[in-house]
Scaffold this motif. Structure first.
Motif, PDB file in Angstrom:
ATOM      1  N   ALA A  45       8.828  -5.771  11.728  1.00 31.42           N
ATOM      2  CA  ALA A  45       9.279  -5.480  10.363  1.00 31.42           C
ATOM      3  C   ALA A  45       8.462  -6.263   9.345  1.00 31.42           C
ATOM      4  O   ALA A  45       8.060  -5.730   8.306  1.00 31.42           O
ATOM      5  N   VAL A  49       6.115  -4.610   6.442  1.00 33.97           N
ATOM      6  CA  VAL A  49       6.256  -4.911   5.018  1.00 33.97           C
ATOM      7  C   VAL A  49       4.932  -5.407   4.444  1.00 33.97           C
ATOM      8  O   VAL A  49       4.520  -5.007   3.346  1.00 33.97           O
ATOM      9  N   VAL A 132       9.164   6.837   4.541  1.00 35.60           N
ATOM     10  CA  VAL A 132       8.270   5.732   4.184  1.00 35.60           C
ATOM     11  C   VAL A 132       7.098   6.242   3.350  1.00 35.60           C
ATOM     12  O   VAL A 132       6.728   5.641   2.330  1.00 35.60           O
ATOM     13  N   GLU A 148      12.480  -1.042  -1.157  1.00 35.76           N
ATOM     14  CA  GLU A 148      13.372  -1.539  -0.113  1.00 35.76           C
ATOM     15  C   GLU A 148      13.816  -0.442   0.839  1.00 35.76           C
ATOM     16  O   GLU A 148      14.047  -0.695   2.026  1.00 35.76           O
ATOM     17  N   TYR A 151      10.992  -0.133   3.298  1.00 38.92           N
ATOM     18  CA  TYR A 151      10.946  -1.311   4.167  1.00 38.92           C
ATOM     19  C   TYR A 151      12.010  -1.236   5.261  1.00 38.92           C
ATOM     20  O   TYR A 151      11.724  -1.396   6.458  1.00 38.92           O
ATOM     21  N   THR A 152      13.259  -1.022   4.839  1.00 42.44           N
ATOM     22  CA  THR A 152      14.355  -1.013   5.813  1.00 42.44           C
ATOM     23  C   THR A 152      14.272   0.195   6.737  1.00 42.44           C
ATOM     24  O   THR A 152      14.649   0.099   7.908  1.00 42.44           O
ATOM     25  N   ALA A 184      13.155  -6.633   7.409  1.00 41.02           N
ATOM     26  CA  ALA A 184      12.444  -6.012   6.290  1.00 41.02           C
ATOM     27  C   ALA A 184      12.798  -6.682   4.969  1.00 41.02           C
ATOM     28  O   ALA A 184      11.911  -7.016   4.174  1.00 41.02           O
ATOM     29  N   ALA A 188      10.445  -9.066   2.570  1.00 41.52           N
ATOM     30  CA  ALA A 188      10.185  -8.631   1.198  1.00 41.52           C
ATOM     31  C   ALA A 188      10.485  -9.730   0.188  1.00 41.52           C
ATOM     32  O   ALA A 188       9.782  -9.864  -0.819  1.00 41.52           O
TER      33      ALA A 188
END
Length: 591
Positions: A45, A49, A132, A148, A151-152, A184, A188
């Motif tokens: 993760a 990121v 994504v 976000e 990312y997640t 993630a 971040a």
């Protein structure tokens, strides 16, 4: 947000054939191996990121001609770039939506919260890759939303696939998905505790001792891998003082103001979507129109572009006037609502932080003019930032730990926690949803959190019903029915008409209570003529039907039109199966 098709919903879990059984057994039997798996997920993760951040920096440099980490913090952006680039991004996003529709009609896109609530943590790869990509296009071309969601999605998808490869239990799968999201967010923000409690509050929807180790390890591993690859762009604000009792009046007032703005922001997103639908604007053209609106607002200030992460760092140190703060809040709110409502992909986490910080500074300046203020305005900017994010996300502890890791001040963290609790209660009472659950509500989903309710939907009437059901024809006389069903032989019998369609239920006790003077026809004895169950109903839906009909047993029919009887379900059996499943799910979680 996300769309789910019936194909994916019915797809069973499958263990990857390339994973040796010994490894799968180790992970299922020893929690230390689960922690090791969580560390691997966190590392991935963090790297994901870092890669996305590098690509976004490059995109902002090429498209907007800025050397800052995020275009929102740029001192100057050429007007033609600010106006045109978001439109180009909208056109490109519309093209990806068109290609996705044409090439992958049945692709499911499921976010981590929905996956944990309904599908036991199963997240499809292709749908996640699309999310994504679309999120990167949206943020890279300046849409006023954060990364976000991307990312997640990336971290949780990797966790889901790894969990399926090791054939982990349903509850462990949900924890691993939370580990991916935790890693993630931790990467971040360069904040492991923030990432961990983001997972506990939003993705796993519970806290247990057994889940602490894997989630925290994933967060730490993500931060470590992020720092190895890229310098974190997190903001750090020092504060060593204390807040007085009188300051808490401002804290509570700010929490209420942030709640109102958060509700306004969430409703604005739905309003923009409804406006596009009402005007019959084609879905593929909406992002370009939204991009044009954002580009016009960017001519006033670049702070409305992209996530607003850099604009937040600049805003903390800037001495803005009340008019400037009002302008920033109004433009950013409108830009975020238009971006999401027009079809750009992303989230409101970063945007809510920026809006809350600016609103916090605005309220603090007003309070200082009215009542006086000795605490720095910046402190209340941090309080407002976390209160606003709580109002939108619904995660008070996450925001409290973000304040702690950002400032290192325990007194300020306590004030943030108080504001976050007030904001959370206010939004729940006045609105009832966080942004994620509000989006589910607009799509017709009934889930309010990531709590595992998917098994309830899997426990359907079709799986619980008895299929060996005996029926009788409605033209049978009462005397014949009495001979075929003596008192005590059965409680009820299902009656069908001449076309074998459901007609009703005859209670055997009522049948034998009828006298010879009564009509010999069965019609007068029929009950529950229009009240039936269908095989797709969940156990909860069935229990509601039992309660409203005041019946302890109902017929199951194939569909409303044909009304052919395919089974029977008793209320007692449904309750027993529901209790058994509840006990089994509870035993999987070690408190």
């Amino acid at each position: 947000m996300s769309t789910v098709d019936d194909t994916f919903e019915a797809e069973p879990d499958r263990a990857a054939s390339w994973m040796p059984r010994r490894f799968r057994s180790s992970v299922r039997s020893d929690e230390l191996w689960l922690v090791a798996l969580a560390a691997l997920i966190g590392g991935f993760a963090g790297m994901g990121v870092a890669a996305i951040v590098h690509l976004l920096h490059a995109a902002h440099f090429l498209l907007f001609g800025t050397t800052t980490h995020d275009v929102s913090g740029a001192v100057y952006v050429a007007p033609w770039r600010a106006a045109i680039v978001p439109v180009v991004g909208g056109l490109l996003l519309g093209l990806t939506m068109f290609l996705t529709t044409k090439l992958a009609r049945s692709v499911a896109t499921i976010d981590p919260i929905e996956a944990n609530a309904l599908f036991g943590g199963r997240i499809p790869v292709v749908g996640s890759a699309i999310v994504v990509l679309q999120t990167m296009i949206s943020s890279g071309f300046g849409a006023s939303i954060g990364m976000e969601a991307g990312y997640t999605q990336l971290g949780s998808m990797a966790a889901s696939k790894l969990g399926q490869a090791f054939n982990v239990r349903r509850n462990d799968m949900r924890v691993l998905v939370g580990c991916g999201a935790a890693g993630a967010i931790a990467a971040a923000f360069d904040a492991p505790l923030t990432g961990a409690f983001y997972a506990f509050e939003l993705v796993i929807s519970s806290y247990a001792i057994a889940t602490l180790a894997p989630v925290v390890v994933a967060s730490i591993a993500a931060v470590a891998s992020m720092r190895l690859l890229i310098e974190p762009s997190s903001f750090q604000v020092g504060f060593a003082g204390d807040l007085s009792i009188s300051d808490y009046g401002l804290v509570f007032a700010m929490a209420v103001a942030c709640s109102a703005l958060g509700i306004c922001l969430m409703r604005s997103v739905a309003f923009v979507e409804a406006t596009f639908v009402r005007l019959r604007v084609p879905a593929l053209a909406r992002p370009a129109i939204g991009g044009a609106a954002v580009g016009l607002m960017a001519l006033a200030t670049p702070a409305v572009l992209s996530s607003g992460h850099a604009a937040l760092q600049v805003g903390f140190g800037a001495d803005y006037s009340m008019a400037t703060l009002l302008l920033l809040i109004g433009l950013k709110t409108a830009a975020s609502a238009i971006s999401l409502g027009s079809g750009f992909k992303g989230g409101l986490f970063f945007a809510s932080l920026f809006l809350g910080a600016m609103l916090g500074k605005l309220v603090a300046i007003w309070w200082m003019m009215m009542f006086g203020l000795t605490t720095p305005v910046l402190v209340f900017g941090i309080v407002g930032m976390c209160a606003m994010a709580t109002a939108v996300l619904g995660a008070p502890l996450t925001m409290a730990f973000l304040a702690l890791e950002t400032t290192g001040s325990l007194p300020l963290t306590i004030a943030v926690l108080a504001a976050a609790v007030v904001a959370s209660i206010t939004v729940r009472r006045a609105f009832g949803y966080s942004f994620a659950t509000w989006r589910f509500h607009l799509r017709g989903e009934s889930i309010r959190s990531a709590a595992d309710v998917g098994w309830i939907r899997e426990l359907t009437v079709g799986k619980m019903m008895r299929k060996d059901v005996r029926t009788v024809r409605i033209d049978l006389t009462r005397e014949q029915l009495k001979r075929d069903f003596p008192l005590g032989s059965a409680q009820r019998v299902i009656v069908v008409d001449d076309s074998d369609r459901y007609a009703g239920i005859v209670l055997i006790s009522e049948l034998h209570r009828s006298t010879e003077e009564d009509s010999s026809d069965l019609t007068g004895l029929l009950t529950f003529r229009t009240t039936t169950l269908e095989p797709r109903m969940t156990v909860r839906e069935a229990m509601k039907v039992f309660s409203s009909a005041e019946s302890d047993g109902l017929a199951v029919i194939s569909d409303v039109d044909r009304r052919s009887v395919i089974g029977f379900l008793s209320e007692q059996h449904a309750l027993r199966r529901y209790s058994e499943e509840m006990d089994r799910r509870a035993s999987e979680t070690v408190i």
